[in-house]
Design an enzyme around this catalytic site. Structure first.
Site, mmCIF file in Angstrom:
data_model
loop_
_atom_site.group_PDB
_atom_site.id
_atom_site.type_symbol
_atom_site.label_atom_id
_atom_site.label_comp_id
_atom_site.label_asym_id
_atom_site.label_seq_id
_atom_site.Cartn_x
_atom_site.Cartn_y
_atom_site.Cartn_z
ATOM 1 N N THR A 85 -21.750 -7.443 0.259
ATOM 2 C CA THR A 85 -20.319 -7.153 0.026
ATOM 3 C C THR A 85 -19.468 -8.381 -0.303
ATOM 4 O O THR A 85 -18.412 -8.239 -0.912
ATOM 5 C CB THR A 85 -19.699 -6.477 1.268
ATOM 6 O OG1 THR A 85 -19.865 -7.353 2.388
ATOM 7 C CG2 THR A 85 -20.323 -5.134 1.540
ATOM 8 N N GLU A 90 -25.590 -10.062 7.055
ATOM 9 C CA GLU A 90 -25.418 -8.765 6.379
ATOM 10 C C GLU A 90 -26.678 -8.408 5.591
ATOM 11 O O GLU A 90 -27.132 -7.254 5.592
ATOM 12 C CB GLU A 90 -24.208 -8.801 5.440
ATOM 13 C CG GLU A 90 -23.973 -7.442 4.778
ATOM 14 C CD GLU A 90 -22.910 -7.474 3.685
ATOM 15 O OE1 GLU A 90 -21.895 -8.180 3.850
ATOM 16 O OE2 GLU A 90 -23.099 -6.799 2.671
ATOM 17 N N CYS A 124 -18.616 -2.971 9.906
ATOM 18 C CA CYS A 124 -17.538 -2.581 8.988
ATOM 19 C C CYS A 124 -17.940 -1.298 8.244
ATOM 20 O O CYS A 124 -19.101 -1.140 7.846
ATOM 21 C CB CYS A 124 -17.303 -3.709 7.993
ATOM 22 S SG CYS A 124 -16.140 -3.248 6.714
ATOM 23 N N ASN A 142 -18.009 -15.971 2.102
ATOM 24 C CA ASN A 142 -16.763 -15.643 1.423
ATOM 25 C C ASN A 142 -15.886 -16.883 1.302
ATOM 26 O O ASN A 142 -15.263 -17.118 0.265
ATOM 27 C CB ASN A 142 -16.064 -14.529 2.237
ATOM 28 C CG ASN A 142 -14.673 -14.232 1.762
ATOM 29 O OD1 ASN A 142 -13.709 -14.545 2.444
ATOM 30 N ND2 ASN A 142 -14.573 -13.653 0.590
ATOM 31 N N SER A 197 -12.461 -14.466 6.885
ATOM 32 C CA SER A 197 -12.819 -14.744 8.280
ATOM 33 C C SER A 197 -11.929 -15.834 8.887
ATOM 34 O O SER A 197 -12.225 -16.365 9.949
ATOM 35 C CB SER A 197 -14.287 -15.180 8.353
ATOM 36 O OG SER A 197 -14.513 -16.244 7.447
HETATM 37 S S1 SF4 Z 1 -15.169 -8.449 3.636
HETATM 38 FE FE1 SF4 Z 1 -16.905 -7.488 4.714
HETATM 39 S S2 SF4 Z 1 -16.136 -7.085 6.779
HETATM 40 FE FE2 SF4 Z 1 -14.356 -7.468 5.475
HETATM 41 S S3 SF4 Z 1 -13.674 -5.421 4.817
HETATM 42 FE FE3 SF4 Z 1 -15.044 -6.242 3.232
HETATM 43 S S4 SF4 Z 1 -17.080 -5.482 3.791
HETATM 44 FE FE4 SF4 Z 1 -15.776 -5.233 5.588
#
Ligand code: SF4
Length: 288
Positions: free
Chosen positions: A166, A130, A96, A230, A272
């Site tokens: 992230t 990551e 990404c 996430n 996801s």
């Molecule tokens: S959640 Fe992770 S993979 Fe999705 S846009 Fe954000 S940084 Fe990129």
């Protein structure tokens, strides 16, 4: 029963890009290796495996020669690129853009900190793909912290630069920043501390949006893979605002949820979670 799917749930652009890259390669050759799960969702992985995707681990990757391998959105450490070159493995790099920028920033900070006897601190989940990629930018010298409780690993008499994985929690990151600042201040060295807000906007904005969504329904079905950071983070936020929130990773789990007396259900998920899976959940609920 009224059933509503959250319009803001579903794949982020990083995951969409990785899946599109995989599907394009699969259309061309009918087979593709992917280093690690392309997305933390078993149902979506299974769908792509049926089209010819083969998930491999690092050990298998190291043995490959003259093959094509997809790098997923989480990114990889420099070692993976070096190994691919050495073994004539072609990489389809779907890291990404947000993660790629973070990797480059951490690499630059690492060089700077190295020269100043400083430290690179990464707020993230130890062992997460990551984070493995981010740590690789520091020759494994970065310090990974997952909560304020881990901050004893940091030396508050030497320079430190802090970054976040992230997909981490904004609230916990804010606490970590405040605690690090206060510990540097306590020894009169606050100028040695620097931090960067690197939580993906797609994730940070979701926290507020998902709570606004979850509070509107009598019950919430949160659809996500169990390995998604996430997903676990967003589910926790749903549960805080709506105690009748249920985590579901496959349709069979819907049978265990007590729906008696419930007249409205909200369906949502992680970055996801595929939309088609949330739609399948909605169909099952509508038939109840
Ligand atoms: S959640 Fe992770 S993979 Fe999705 S846009 Fe954000 S940084 Fe990129």
């Amino acid at each position: 029963m009224r059933v509503v799917i959250d319009k803001d749930s579903g794949f982020c652009f990083g995951v969409v890009h990785a899946i599109e890259a995989a599907e394009k390669a699969l259309r061309e050759e009918g087979h593709l290796f992917c280093l690690g799960d392309i997305v933390h969702n078993n149902e979506e992985v299974r769908r792509l495996e049926e089209k010819g995707l083969q998930i491999i681990d690092e050990e298998t990757f190291d043995k490959l020669r003259d093959a094509r391998v997809l790098i997923r959105a989480h990114g990889e450490p420099p070692r993976t690129y070096a190994k691919a070159e050495q073994n004539r493995v072609e990489l389809i790099d779907a890291t990404c853009q947000v993660v790629l920028k973070l990797q480059r920033d951490i690499a630059a900070s690492y060089r700077r900190m190295k020269a100043a006897d400083g430290q690179v601190v990464i707020y993230g989940k130890q062992g997460h793909a990551e984070v493995v990629g981010l740590l690789g930018q520091t020759c494994q010298e970065g310090i990974v912290v997952s909560s304020v409780g881990d901050l004893d690993k940091v030396d508050f008499h030497r320079p430190a630069v802090l970054y976040s994985q992230t997909t981490q929690s904004v609230e916990e990151y804010t606490k970590i920043i405040a605690e690090m600042r206060s510990r540097f201040q306590a020894v009169g060295l606050e100028t040695l501390f620097e931090y960067h807000d690197t939580i993906c906007r797609r994730v940070a904005n979701r926290a507020r949006q998902i709570q606004e969504f979850a509070v509107q329904y009598e019950a919430v079905i949160f659809v996500s893979g169990e390995k998604s950071s996430n997903g676990l983070y967003l589910f926790d936020l749903c549960r805080q605002i709506n105690p009748r929130s249920y985590f579901v990773s496959h349709l069979g789990q819907l049978d265990d949820i007590p729906f008696e007396g419930i007249s409205s259900v909200g369906i949502c998920g992680a970055t996801s979670t595929p939309m088609w899976l949330m739609q399948r959940v909605a169909e099952v609920l509508a038939a109840k």
